[in-house]
Design a protein around this motif. Sequence first.
Motif, PDB file in Angstrom:
ATOM      1  N   GLU A  24      -2.129  -4.114   6.411  1.00  0.00           N
ATOM      2  CA  GLU A  24      -2.218  -3.732   5.002  1.00  0.00           C
ATOM      3  C   GLU A  24      -2.623  -2.270   4.864  1.00  0.00           C
ATOM      4  OE1 GLU A  24      -1.235  -5.406   2.334  1.00  0.00           O
ATOM      5  OE2 GLU A  24      -0.659  -7.111   3.570  1.00  0.00           O
ATOM      6  N   ARG A  25      -3.595  -1.846   5.656  1.00  0.00           N
ATOM      7  CA  ARG A  25      -4.052  -0.457   5.620  1.00  0.00           C
ATOM      8  C   ARG A  25      -2.918   0.486   6.034  1.00  0.00           C
ATOM      9  NH1 ARG A  25      -9.262   0.345   4.931  1.00  0.00           N
ATOM     10  NH2 ARG A  25      -9.309   2.286   6.089  1.00  0.00           N
ATOM     11  N   PHE A  26      -2.156   0.106   7.050  1.00  0.00           N
ATOM     12  CA  PHE A  26      -1.034   0.916   7.534  1.00  0.00           C
ATOM     13  C   PHE A  26       0.000   1.106   6.423  1.00  0.00           C
ATOM     14  CE2 PHE A  26       3.160   1.233   9.530  1.00  0.00           C
ATOM     15  CZ  PHE A  26       2.968   2.289  10.404  1.00  0.00           C
ATOM     16  N   PHE A  27       0.388   0.016   5.763  1.00  0.00           N
ATOM     17  CA  PHE A  27       1.409   0.102   4.715  1.00  0.00           C
ATOM     18  C   PHE A  27       0.905   0.829   3.477  1.00  0.00           C
ATOM     19  CE2 PHE A  27       3.362  -3.871   6.716  1.00  0.00           C
ATOM     20  CZ  PHE A  27       4.244  -3.117   7.469  1.00  0.00           C
ATOM     21  N   ASP A  28      -0.405   0.848   3.255  1.00  0.00           N
ATOM     22  CA  ASP A  28      -0.980   1.536   2.102  1.00  0.00           C
ATOM     23  C   ASP A  28      -1.413   2.966   2.427  1.00  0.00           C
ATOM     24  OD1 ASP A  28      -0.567  -0.634   0.442  1.00  0.00           O
ATOM     25  OD2 ASP A  28      -2.550  -1.475   0.803  1.00  0.00           O
ATOM     26  N   ASN A  29      -1.029   3.452   3.603  1.00  0.00           N
ATOM     27  CA  ASN A  29      -1.340   4.821   4.041  1.00  0.00           C
ATOM     28  C   ASN A  29      -2.834   5.101   4.080  1.00  0.00           C
ATOM     29  OD1 ASN A  29       1.323   5.878   4.538  1.00  0.00           O
ATOM     30  ND2 ASN A  29       1.620   5.728   2.336  1.00  0.00           N
ATOM     31  N   GLN A  30      -3.607   4.096   4.454  1.00  0.00           N
ATOM     32  CA  GLN A  30      -5.038   4.270   4.661  1.00  0.00           C
ATOM     33  C   GLN A  30      -5.283   4.440   6.159  1.00  0.00           C
ATOM     34  OE1 GLN A  30      -6.830   0.778   2.987  1.00  0.00           O
ATOM     35  NE2 GLN A  30      -6.313   1.345   0.899  1.00  0.00           N
ATOM     36  N   GLU A  31      -6.456   4.914   6.498  1.00  0.00           N
ATOM     37  CA  GLU A  31      -6.802   5.102   7.898  1.00  0.00           C
ATOM     38  C   GLU A  31      -6.830   3.747   8.607  1.00  0.00           C
ATOM     39  OE1 GLU A  31     -10.474   6.855  10.526  1.00  0.00           O
ATOM     40  OE2 GLU A  31     -10.043   7.770   8.578  1.00  0.00           O
ATOM     41  N   THR A  32      -6.219   3.698   9.783  1.00  0.00           N
ATOM     42  CA  THR A  32      -6.204   2.483  10.588  1.00  0.00           C
ATOM     43  C   THR A  32      -6.809   2.770  11.951  1.00  0.00           C
ATOM     44  OG1 THR A  32      -3.996   2.947  11.464  1.00  0.00           O
ATOM     45  CG2 THR A  32      -4.108   1.574   9.481  1.00  0.00           C
ATOM     46  N   ASP A  33      -7.226   1.718  12.626  1.00  0.00           N
ATOM     47  CA  ASP A  33      -7.704   1.874  13.997  1.00  0.00           C
ATOM     48  C   ASP A  33      -6.539   2.315  14.868  1.00  0.00           C
ATOM     49  OD1 ASP A  33     -10.179   1.022  13.161  1.00  0.00           O
ATOM     50  OD2 ASP A  33     -10.000  -0.988  14.025  1.00  0.00           O
ATOM     51  N   GLN A  34      -6.862   3.086  15.874  1.00  0.00           N
ATOM     52  CA  GLN A  34      -5.853   3.547  16.813  1.00  0.00           C
ATOM     53  C   GLN A  34      -6.202   3.016  18.198  1.00  0.00           C
ATOM     54  OE1 GLN A  34      -3.089   5.443  15.855  1.00  0.00           O
ATOM     55  NE2 GLN A  34      -3.896   4.990  13.818  1.00  0.00           N
ATOM     56  N   ALA A  35      -5.194   2.863  19.015  1.00  0.00           N
ATOM     57  CA  ALA A  35      -5.417   2.459  20.388  1.00  0.00           C
ATOM     58  C   ALA A  35      -6.043   3.652  21.132  1.00  0.00           C
ATOM     59  CB  ALA A  35      -4.103   2.045  21.047  1.00  0.00           C
TER      60      ALA A  35
END
Length: 90
Positions: A71-82
């Motif tokens: 959801e965060r990814f599709f809403d252009n919010q910061e997401t955790d990264q590998a």
Amino acid sequence: MSQTVFCRKYQQELEALPFPPLPGEKGREIQASVSKRAWDEWQAQQTRLINEKHLNMLDATDRAYLMEQMERFFDNQETDQAEGYVPPEA
């Protein structure tokens, strides 16, 4: 001719997903608001998160975490990264 959808990630009309990517209402919602391009990018991000964070898709907590990240990814919010992932140079 392929169908288009107004993509919530890119805020423009892009190629639509040919079918819901998840079962039920959530899958229909994603098909109606997320482009094939954004979904493909999410699939790559999801794979990195599963692998790097050793997520277990049988664990409800890990699945909920992944859905939140989606959801965060599709809403252009910061997401955790590998950790340690370096994107290839273009």
